[in-house]
Design an enzyme around this catalytic site. Structure first.
Site, PDB file in Angstrom:
ATOM      1  CG  LEU A 130      -2.107   0.898   1.208  1.00 58.37           C
ATOM      2  CD1 LEU A 130      -3.186   0.490   2.002  1.00 58.37           C
ATOM      3  CD2 LEU A 130      -1.939   2.454   1.138  1.00 58.37           C
ATOM      4  CG  HIS A 234       8.894   4.153   7.787  1.00 59.25           C
ATOM      5  ND1 HIS A 234       8.495   5.160   7.454  1.00 59.25           N
ATOM      6  CD2 HIS A 234      10.258   4.007   7.584  1.00 59.25           C
ATOM      7  CE1 HIS A 234       9.349   5.935   6.965  1.00 59.25           C
ATOM      8  NE2 HIS A 234      10.478   5.248   6.771  1.00 59.25           N
TER       9      HIS A 234
END
Length: 346
Positions: A130, A234
């Site tokens: 994604l 992240h």
């Protein structure tokens, strides 16, 4: 509503657009490597999957592209891998807790976490890849990219596993440095994180089995900078993580062996988008002034020409959904056709 976006199956002529998405995704985004041969192969495999031409159903790798309807620009993507660990191993670290106790030391007791190498998700369907270009994030575009994968599963449930997982990118800086890798993996692989990441994307992963430690690794023995990032994603993946949690995914105490990023899992039948979606009959019309109009997603619900769009629609008691003629056309459907919808609750 934001700009008009459409999720559609990838095509072979999407190569340049996919390469640009890979360049913008940054280091550590394993599923989008800046590698011409790998990305061309991804497009070829996706075309075969959507058309049901792969040797086995569980080999299917479906890549969806997000297109700006007005400009035709490809601005993002997401993907579904029907079965993990089938054509090559899918290694992870599972975090286990070991209870330590000693009566001889004055009834002392404490728990310690350890990492063990596992390959336990064989056959799970994986959602991932994604990524949206920065200027196209927000306003529902991220939800469209994420939820279109679950609507794809709902359209052809026989092609996917009853268990679904997602692996999020761990903490990696702009220079491609992973503190988890530097403190652990580098000692066994003797290579940079980016090189290990590349090998993971381009080989059968036998090198992991050859070089990875075979015994538990006590977390307390790792430097603080490595311990702190275990199970953390992240910074650019926080939004995706929240969407996964909203969908029903839970952290499974399993992390990536390279960057320590979290792996989350759920049963397919419990996924919120699938549970809340339903089949309707389409009707073209203007709903801009209707009090009962709601925002949501609408999919063509068929393969290989699977498509999903953001939409404002009004659904009556007769299960007829009225929405813009342009959206029906973008889905390559006609009024009176069946479609699958998901409505956003207020």
């Amino acid at each position: 509503m934001p700009s008009a976006y459409l999720m559609r199956p990838s095509r072979l002529d999407d190569f340049d657009a996919l390469m640009e998405l890979a360049r913008q995704s940054g280091p550590g985004f394993t599923s989008l490597p800046v590698d011409e041969s790998i990305l061309r192969e991804r497009l070829e495999k996706s075309e075969r999957a959507f058309n049901g031409l792969q040797k086995r159903i569980e080999y299917g790798k479906y890549l969806l592209m997000m297109e700006d309807v007005e400009s035709g620009e490809v601005v993002g993507c997401s993907a579904v891998k029907a079965g993990t660990g089938i054509d090559q191993p899918f290694f992870n670290y599972r975090v286990i807790t070991l209870a330590q106790a000693s009566h001889a030391a004055g009834n002392m007791r404490f728990d310690m976490d350890a990492l063990i190498l596992t390959n336990e998700y064989v056959g799970y369907t994986e959602v991932g890849t994604l990524f949206l270009k920065p200027k196209h994030r927000g306003g529902g575009a991220g939800r469209l990219a994420a939820q279109s994968r679950y609507l794809l599963m709902a359209a052809a449930p026989e092609r996917f596993s009853g268990h679904v997982l997602a692996e999020l990118r761990g903490v990696v800086d702009d220079d491609g440095r992973s503190p988890f890798w530097e403190c652990l993996g580098r000692h066994f692989f003797r290579m940079d994180f980016t090189e290990a990441d590349r090998l993971s994307a381009t080989t059968d992963n036998q090198f992991i089995l050859d070089l990875m430690p075979k015994y538990p690794i006590y977390v307390d023995l790792l430097p603080p900078e490595a311990r702190e990032v275990i199970g953390r994603c992240h910074s650019e993946g926080v939004g995706a993580y929240k969407l996964l949690q909203w969908e029903g995914f839970q952290f499974d105490r399993t992390v990536d062996i390279f960057d320590g990023g979290p792996l989350v899992a759920a049963q397919r039948r419990h996924l919120r988008t699938i549970q809340e979606s339903r089949i309707v009959t389409l009707k073209a019309g203007d709903v801009s002034d209707r009090a009962d109009a709601k925002q949501g997603l609408v999919s063509s619900n068929v393969l290989p020409d699977f498509r999903v769009s953001l939409a404002t629609m009004a659904v009556g008691d007769d299960n007829v959904a009225t929405l813009s003629p342009s959206i029906i056309e973008a889905l390559q459907l006609k009024p009176g056709a069946e479609a699958r919808i998901w409505l956003r609750s207020k």
